[in-house]
Design a protein around this motif. Sequence first.
Motif, mmCIF file in Angstrom:
data_model
loop_
_atom_site.group_PDB
_atom_site.id
_atom_site.type_symbol
_atom_site.label_atom_id
_atom_site.label_comp_id
_atom_site.label_asym_id
_atom_site.label_seq_id
_atom_site.Cartn_x
_atom_site.Cartn_y
_atom_site.Cartn_z
ATOM 1 N N TRP A 257 0.844 -1.187 0.000
ATOM 2 C CA TRP A 257 0.000 0.000 0.000
ATOM 3 C C TRP A 257 0.885 1.245 0.000
ATOM 4 N N ALA A 258 0.534 2.216 -0.798
ATOM 5 C CA ALA A 258 1.152 3.537 -0.698
ATOM 6 C C ALA A 258 0.441 4.292 0.423
ATOM 7 N N LEU A 259 1.235 4.895 1.299
ATOM 8 C CA LEU A 259 0.684 5.561 2.490
ATOM 9 C C LEU A 259 0.960 7.057 2.434
ATOM 10 N N ARG B 24 4.540 -2.945 3.014
ATOM 11 C CA ARG B 24 4.484 -4.240 2.342
ATOM 12 C C ARG B 24 3.192 -4.975 2.711
ATOM 13 N N SER B 25 2.733 -5.792 1.766
ATOM 14 C CA SER B 25 1.467 -6.498 1.978
ATOM 15 C C SER B 25 1.486 -7.331 3.244
ATOM 16 N N ALA C 225 5.211 -4.983 14.838
ATOM 17 C CA ALA C 225 6.594 -5.440 14.715
ATOM 18 C C ALA C 225 7.319 -4.754 13.559
ATOM 19 N N HIS C 226 6.591 -4.041 12.738
ATOM 20 C CA HIS C 226 7.198 -3.389 11.570
ATOM 21 C C HIS C 226 6.656 -1.962 11.452
ATOM 22 N N PRO C 227 7.078 -1.084 12.337
ATOM 23 C CA PRO C 227 6.604 0.300 12.268
ATOM 24 C C PRO C 227 7.030 0.956 10.954
ATOM 25 N N GLN D 94 10.086 4.504 3.364
ATOM 26 C CA GLN D 94 10.431 3.092 3.227
ATOM 27 C C GLN D 94 9.829 2.501 1.956
ATOM 28 N N ASP D 95 10.625 1.630 1.308
ATOM 29 C CA ASP D 95 10.232 0.875 0.121
ATOM 30 C C ASP D 95 9.759 1.757 -1.027
#
Length: 588
Positions: free
Chosen positions: A65-67, A119-120, A136-138, A143-144
Motif C-alpha cells: 500500500w502507498a501511504l 508491504r502487503s 513489529a514493523h513500524p 520506506q520501500d
Amino acid sequence: MTEPHHSPTPWPDARAIAARAAVKEAAHTAPVMRPLSEALGQVLAAPLAALTDLPPFDTSAMDGWALSGPGPWRLPTEEEDQGHGILAGHGEAAPLPDGHAVRIATGARVPPGATAVLRSEYGTDAGDGWLHASSAHPVVLGQDIRTRGQECRSGDQLLPAGTLVTPAVLGLAAAAGYDELPTVRRPRVEVLVLGDELLTEGLPYDGRIRDALGPMVGPWLRALGAELSGTRRLADEADAVYAAVAESSADVVVTTGGTAAGPLDHVHPTLRRLGAELLVDGVAVRPGHPMLLARLAPVGSEREGSGSEDAAPGSREPGSPGPGSPEPGSPAPGSPGPGSPGPRKPEPGDSGPGSSGPARPESSGNAESPRGAEGRRSPSGPARHLVGLPGNPLAAVSGLLTLAEPLLRTLTGRPAPAPGPAPLAEAVQGHPRDTRLVPVAFRQDMAVPLRFNGPAMLRGIAVADGLAVIPPGGAKRGAEVEVLDLPWSANATGQATDTDPAADRSAGRPAGGAADRSADGSAGRPAGGAAGGAADRSADRPAGGAADRQGGRAAGRVTDRRATGRVTGRQSTGREDAEDISPQEGPA
C-alpha cells in the motif's frame, strides 16, 4: 625498410612498442553505432552517460500500500479503487490525501503525497475500511520507495570508454535510454599460414605434418577482439608471400613461419620489397624469439623497396582469391600418400601442398556489416601492421601474447590488463639472457608450471590458465612472477559474440573436459580429463587436478578451457617434456 636490429628487443620493450604502434590509427578510427542486439562483446568507443534519471520517477519497491502520513490509514471504497489499485506501467495517479492508503504494485509510480510504502505482509485490512501496520514493523518515512534518480541522474557518466560490453552493460544501457551504442570498430585481421610441409587433414606422412596454427591463430585473434577476414595457406614461395601481404586489405596481417633467415623464410624479404618499417625484429624471449612487428604502407601505396618497375598488386575485398601455388611434385588432389589414412580432399583456401587452386579465405562468414561499416581502404588511409609469428606452435603463442595482444588492445580500445602476479609453486629454470614464457595452471594461490613447454608443443598451453613470465636466470619457488592471462580467461564474457558462432565455447565441449565452476569461483578439473582420447592430464596438472584461482588473483578472471587433445605442427622429435632454453638453440 629500416635495417634489421642486430640484437633482439627486450621482452617488456617489445610489448610496449606493440602497444604504441597503432595509437594514431586507433585515435582516427570512427566509432561504429550498433543496436543493442549486436553490441555484445564490443568495446564502448565513448563514455556511457545516462539519458534519463534512474529510476525516472518515484516507484514502489514492493507490492503493498502507498501511504500518506501516519496511520491508521483510510482505504478507498471498492467504487473508488476499482479493485486493483495502482499498477506498473500506468501514468501518474491522483494525489493521495493525508491519512489515506491505496493498493500499489511493485514498479508502479508512487502517487503524489505518498510518504512510504507498506508491504502487503506487514499490513492488516480488517474489512472496516482502515489499514493498520504490524506493531513489529513500524512505518519509516520513505520506506520501500525507490526515489527518482536514486541510481543516477540524467547526464551522469555510467561507464568509461573502453568498457567491454557485457550482458549487464546492455541492460544498463537499455535502462538508461539507449537503443544503440557507439562501439570501437574491430580491426580486420588476415592470417597467412606459410609452409610446404603442412597438411590440413588426416595424419602426418612423408615428412609432412598437420597445420596446428591455422585452426588456432584465427580464433585466438577473435578472442583478442579482432574481426578475422580469413585464413589463407601459402606455399613457401617468395612471390606468393609478397603478393599476399601486398594485396591484403586487412588492418593487421599475421603470418606464421618464415620469420627467421633460412632459404625458405620469405617474410623479411617481403617487408624489404614493400618498404615496410620494422618496429620489432626479434625479441629476447623463449620460446618465440624470431617474432617481428612491422608497419606497412596503406593499401594501394606499397612499393618495391628494390626499385622494381612492377607495380604492387591492387587491393582486394576480403573473400576474394589471393595468391598461392601448388607444391611442385606434390600428390595429386585425392590421392593418398604413404601412411595416409585415406584419400585427401583439397581444402577450400588451401594453396599449400595438395592444392590445385589459388588461395582463398578459409572462413569469412563472420565479417561484420554494421551501419557505417567501411569498404576498401584508400591509399591515403592509415598504416597497416604485420605481426610475424614463428612457425613452432608454442613460439607462435608467445608471439600472440607479446606483439599481437598489445597491438590489438590499442586498436580495439581495451584498457591494459592489471598485472597479475602469482607465486610459483616450484622453481623454474631460466634462460641465461632471455625472458621465458612458461605455461602455468593455478592451484589455490600458486602458479604451477606445466610440463610440455617446448617451442613445438601445445599440450601444456592447452590446459594452462596463463603464461608465467620468468626473468633471465630463472625464478625460485615462491617467487612472485607476472602471469599473462589467456584471452578466454581474462574476457570470457565478452568474446563469445553473435558475430562468431565458433567462439561459443560452451557448445560442443567434450564431456568431462571443461573446468567446473564452484560457488566461490574456483575451477576444478574432473578426474580423467576430456572424453574422446584427450591426453591424460595427470602429468601436467598438480596433484588433485584443481585449478583454483584464489588469493591475489583478480576476481572474475576465471578459466573457460576446452581440452582438445594433442595437436602437432612443426614439432620437434626430442623428449616429450624437453625445455628448449639453451643459449645455442635454433629459431623457436
